[in-house]
Design a protein around this motif. Structure first.
Motif, short mmCIF file in Angstrom:
data_model
loop_
_atom_site.label_atom_id
_atom_site.label_comp_id
_atom_site.label_asym_id
_atom_site.label_seq_id
_atom_site.Cartn_x
_atom_site.Cartn_y
_atom_site.Cartn_z
N GLY A 27 1.03 -1.42 0.11
CA GLY A 27 0.06 -0.24 0.03
C GLY A 27 0.83 1.46 0.12
O GLY A 27 0.65 2.29 -0.67
N VAL A 30 2.14 1.58 -3.32
CA VAL A 30 1.28 2.14 -4.40
C VAL A 30 1.19 3.83 -4.07
O VAL A 30 1.18 4.33 -5.11
CB VAL A 30 -0.12 1.46 -4.26
N LEU A 31 1.18 4.25 -2.97
CA LEU A 31 0.74 5.51 -2.49
C LEU A 31 2.03 6.50 -2.63
O LEU A 31 1.98 7.69 -2.48
CB LEU A 31 0.39 5.83 -1.34
N THR A 120 6.24 1.84 -7.40
CA THR A 120 4.98 1.83 -7.50
C THR A 120 4.08 0.56 -8.20
O THR A 120 3.53 -0.07 -7.88
CB THR A 120 4.48 3.15 -8.26
N SER A 123 4.75 -2.71 -6.76
CA SER A 123 3.61 -2.90 -5.53
C SER A 123 2.44 -3.17 -6.15
O SER A 123 1.75 -4.07 -5.32
CB SER A 123 3.55 -1.60 -4.62
N VAL A 124 1.88 -2.41 -7.25
CA VAL A 124 0.63 -2.55 -7.58
C VAL A 124 0.41 -4.12 -8.25
O VAL A 124 -0.57 -4.78 -7.95
CB VAL A 124 0.41 -1.50 -8.81
N LEU A 169 -6.15 -4.90 -4.10
CA LEU A 169 -5.49 -3.73 -4.09
C LEU A 169 -6.10 -2.78 -3.30
O LEU A 169 -5.36 -1.87 -2.74
CB LEU A 169 -5.32 -3.41 -5.88
N VAL A 173 -4.38 -0.81 -0.42
CA VAL A 173 -4.08 0.60 -0.56
C VAL A 173 -4.64 1.47 0.78
O VAL A 173 -3.94 2.23 1.57
CB VAL A 173 -4.64 1.34 -1.78
N THR A 174 -5.85 1.07 1.24
CA THR A 174 -6.50 1.56 2.41
C THR A 174 -5.48 1.23 3.76
O THR A 174 -5.15 2.00 4.61
CB THR A 174 -7.75 0.92 2.75
N ALA A 177 -2.30 3.04 3.62
CA ALA A 177 -2.73 4.77 3.87
C ALA A 177 -2.84 4.80 5.45
O ALA A 177 -2.32 5.81 5.98
CB ALA A 177 -3.75 5.20 3.30
N ALA A 199 -10.17 5.65 0.16
CA ALA A 199 -9.67 4.46 -0.44
C ALA A 199 -10.67 3.51 0.27
O ALA A 199 -10.99 2.31 -0.28
CB ALA A 199 -8.41 4.20 -0.34
#
Lengths: 332, 473
Positions: A27, A30-31, A120, A123-124, A169, A173-174, A177, A199
């Motif tokens: 996550g 990705v961020l 990025t 990770s995605v 995903l 991501v949540t 974050a 998210a």
């Protein structure tokens, strides 16, 4: 409890550990470009996971090794069957792993930018593909009577598999974050907190659909209870985030991920890889497992060393517990 | 070309590539730990700067070791699934234990070491690098135990119903005589690489950068690395000698192939160099040392060494018709190149030590050049050692039990293997260039300055929340 059941449980635990732990560092990856507006902020983000991401990834290596040792048939069928997705995951993990170490190797904007993209994308891709893979293990794939995968890449990209990918995903991501909101201070914390809320809504929607669909495919009472608890944990985590209880919020998504993985494994048991082609091809804890002798040895080793690993990994998180912000980043 | 060929090439390429980084990780970790221990014991800043400097080179290299290692584990299931099904009951156990016992230790404590400079008390911080180093040595042991089962299967039976290998004695697998000797041989080879790297880098600083405040540290490091290299060479030779005797017992064909020895001889001569077709026919030129092969193989100067032809006939009678000899030129040359490159490294280290005796500063252009290529020599020796070990086992994937061609994944298409082979080779090539450049950049930069370490006890450090991190990505 039969030893093969115990090992089914242990492999479920290892994958749970992997997704809970690497879930947040995926996550964060990705961020990286979303929450980190300049190099200094990006370095803050990377340093929140710097001391731990490598240890997190070992959960995957251990899960793979345990699968090989305890269920060689499952390991052989899964890894040769899901060939191309696994290849992509490996390539992604390679570029991501070296990117953390290499991006600060040269003080050059273009160089850092390229490695940031590597982080990025690195990770995605695994986040999505693990979702696709697990959804397909759960749904079942075409296996011949001698346990060979008879499908192709497109077989895996069915709607349920893709939903699995999107769910993983969004949840990661949540989760990432919330980890950042917990581990940073100042501006980044504020942004991470707000982004986790947004998210989180997507995650709730996708995870809710995914859990319901999963239970429609196969379910038992225990799995239903676990799925409901997973949903509750996710929503509770997001509620905690709204009132800025970031520790509780992170615990919420961690619990939700753990319970979702538990739901899948519980509903699957005693099968480990159902066949949609020939029922004789279905792999179960019984026909995929190693001999009781091997399992006994492995059980002793796991019983002694798993608690030790948990202790020192927990200690690492304790040592690096403080929040980071741009003032902590040295100039070189 | 079929999927089997590509899968074999992929295994060779990814394994040799992985093993360019692993020896440096195994060897450099303990050496950095030794340097840090010396700093803690003497308080001499020189050792701290060397610790940080070589620690950095270690980390750049470690990243590659770990990411290419995952490929190795997954590859068994992806490309060699029938092999995995056949030996999973045995082979998977050391792999899983390697992850649980060694990889967790290594990666977790390395994270603590990298980021823990100002978060941990000095002694605890020192313990973390030792724990990581122990982890990497342990992992070598378990993976070599797994590999040794392929060379010399022990502690198992074949289940008559399923036709699969089943574990009957795990202690036998862990104490396989091939594993017990391959382990020290491999570790010694790793120290040979790490020692050579230190010699090379520090020698460059001593010779090229004039006298700076770093010079005493680099002079020390050059000697330190050279001594490590020479001790490691001695260990490689002793263990290699024992290993070749064990190999002659358990895999006589591998020894015969290494020597290009077609007919059984007693006493047998060691071929230093043979120019010819290596097919047993023409021999254009040969330099041989009488009795040496007998002694190397059996410990007796008159001992009998079996030749390829006899062994082929014996295996054909035992396992049915087929070709049971590995590719002779590959086995013959990789064996020689392994020994040759290893000895060349020792020679350079010895010259460096001599040139720096009693405080002298070496000035020979040739020595500098030799010093710069020095780390490549043991790396090549390691690579050829593995090529020899694995190619010498052919055509078997598990000696005497399963042929390599029977271990390949049946459900994987040529296109799929070709895709992954191309992808890995390409990405490995790109990363090799990046890695070498980064290593060179850092190596040239020289020793990092050190801030005086904080004197406060760690209890107070939380009060100092806003201080920048001592180390950050």
């Amino acid at each position: 409890m039969e030893l093969s059941t115990f090992w089914f449980l242990l492999i479920a635990v290892l994958f749970t550990g992997y997704f809970v732990l690497e879930g947040f560092d995926f996550g964060v990856g990705v961020l990286l470009r979303v929450l980190g507006r300049d190099d200094r902020e990006r370095r803050v983000l990377i340093n929140t996971i710097g001391p731990v991401w490598d240890g997190n990834e070992v959960w995957l290596i251990t899960a793979g090794g345990a699968m090989f040792a305890a269920f060689p048939e499952w390991y052989a069928t899964l890894f040769s069957g899901f060939y191309l997705p696994l290849l992509l995951i490996l390539l992604a993990l390679i570029v991501r792993g070296v990117a953390f170490e290499y991006r600060h190797g040269r003080d050059h904007a273009g160089w850092k930018d390229r490695w940031d993209w590597a982080i990025t994308i690195g990770s995605v891709v695994p986040a999505v593909l693990w979702g696709v893979a697990f959804a397909n293990i759960f749904r079942g794939v075409p296996l011949t009577a001698d346990h060979e995968y008879a499908g192709g890449l497109l077989t895996l990209l069915n709607p349920y598999g893709l939903l699995g990918g999107a769910t993983f995903l969004a949840v990661f991501v949540t989760h990432g974050a919330l980890f950042l909101a917990l581990k940073t201070a100042g501006d980044i914390r504020e942004h991470a907190n707000r982004l986790a809320g947004r998210a989180g809504l997507v995650a709730v929607l996708l995870a809710g659909t995914f859990l319901v669909w999963s239970l429609v495919l196969r379910a038992n009472p225990a799995a239903v209870v676990l799925a409901v608890l997973a949903a509750v944990a996710l929503v509770a985590g997001l509620a905690a985030n709204r009132v800025r209880r970031e520790g509780w919020a992170f615990a919420g998504t961690a619990t939700a991920i753990a319970l979702t993985v538990a739901t899948l494994f519980t509903a699957l048991f005693p099968e480990v890889m159902p066949s949609t082609l020939d029922p004789a091809g279905t792999l179960t804890t019984a026909n995929a497992s190693s001999t009781p002798y091997t399992l006994t040895i492995m059980t002793w080793v796991a019983a002694i060393f798993t608690p030790i690993v948990l202790l020192y990994q927990a200690w690492t998180y304790w040592i690096f517990r403080r929040r980071l912000d741009t003032t902590h980043i040295p100039t070189h | 070309m079929d999927a089997l060929d590509v899968a074999r090439w992929q295994f060779g390429v990814t394994t040799v590539y992985h093993f360019l980084f692993v020896p440096l990780t195994i060897g450099l970790g303990p050496l950095v730990a030794v340097l840090q221990t010396m700093w803690l014991r003497t308080g001499d800043e020189k050792y701290l700067r060397l610790t940080k400097f070589y620690g950095k080179l270690f980390l750049i290299n470690f990243a590659m070791g770990i990411v290419t290692g995952i490929v190795q584990e997954f590859q068994f299931g992806m490309n060699w699934s029938d092999y995995s099904r056949f030996v999973g009951d045995i082979f998977g156990a050391p792999l899983a234990i390697e992850a649980l016992l060694a990889f967790f230790l290594e990666s977790t404590f390395l994270g603590l070491w990298i980021f823990g400079w100002d978060r941990l008390p000095k002694r605890v911080h020192l313990a973390t690098i030792w724990a990581a180093a122990i982890g990497s040595v342990l992992s070598a042991y378990f993976i070599l135990a797994a590999n040794s089962f392929m060379q010399n299967p022990v502690g198992y039976r074949i289940d008559p119903e399923s036709g699969r290998a089943e574990l009957t004695d795990f202690v036998a697998v862990l104490t396989n005589k091939v594993a017990l000797i391959t382990f020290p041989h491999t570790i010694a080879g790793a120290f040979l690489v790490a020692g050579s790297l230190i010699v090379s880098v520090s020698l460059w600083h001593v010779m090229r950068r004039g006298v700076t405040d770093e010079t005493p540290a680099h002079r020390f490091a050059t000697r330190f690395g050279a001594v490590v290299t020479l001790v490691a060479t001695a260990a490689v030779l002793v263990t290699g000698d024992i290993q070749s005797k064990i190999m002659t017992q358990v895999q006589p064909m591998k020894m015969a192939a290494a020597e290009g020895l077609y007919d059984t001889e007693s006493p047998a001569a060691f071929s230093v160099l043979t120019v010819g077709s290596l097919d047993g026919g023409r021999e254009v030129f040969a330099l041989k040392i009488p009795y040496l092969l007998s002694w190397l193989s059996t410990g007796d100067v008159n001992g009998e060494v079996h030749g390829i032809n006899d062994l082929q006939a014996q295996y054909a009678a035992q396992y049915g018709p087929g070709d049971y000899a590995p590719m002779i030129p590959v086995a013959y040359w990789s064996f020689r190149l392994m020994i040759g490159f290893g000895l060349a490294a020792a020679l350079v280290a010895l010259l460096v030590l001599w040139a720096q005796r009693r405080g002298r500063t070496p000035s020979s252009k040739w020595l500098l050049r030799a010093g710069l290529v020095l780390p490549l020599l043991p790396l090549a020796a390691n690579a050829f050692g593995w090529i020899f070990t694995e190619m010498g086992r052919q055509p078997w994937i598990v000696f005497g039990e399963m042929l390599t061609r029977d271990g390949v994944s049946r459900s994987v298409s040529l296109t799929e293997v070709l895709t992954s082979f191309t992808a890995f080779t390409l990405i490995y090539a790109i990363l090799a260039v990046v890695e070498v450049r980064l290593l060179l950049t850092y190596a040239k930069r020289g020793l990092p300055p050190v801030a005086p370490p904080p004197d406060d006890d760690p209890g107070d450090r939380d009060a100092d929340e806003d201080r920048p991190l001592a180390f950050a990505y």
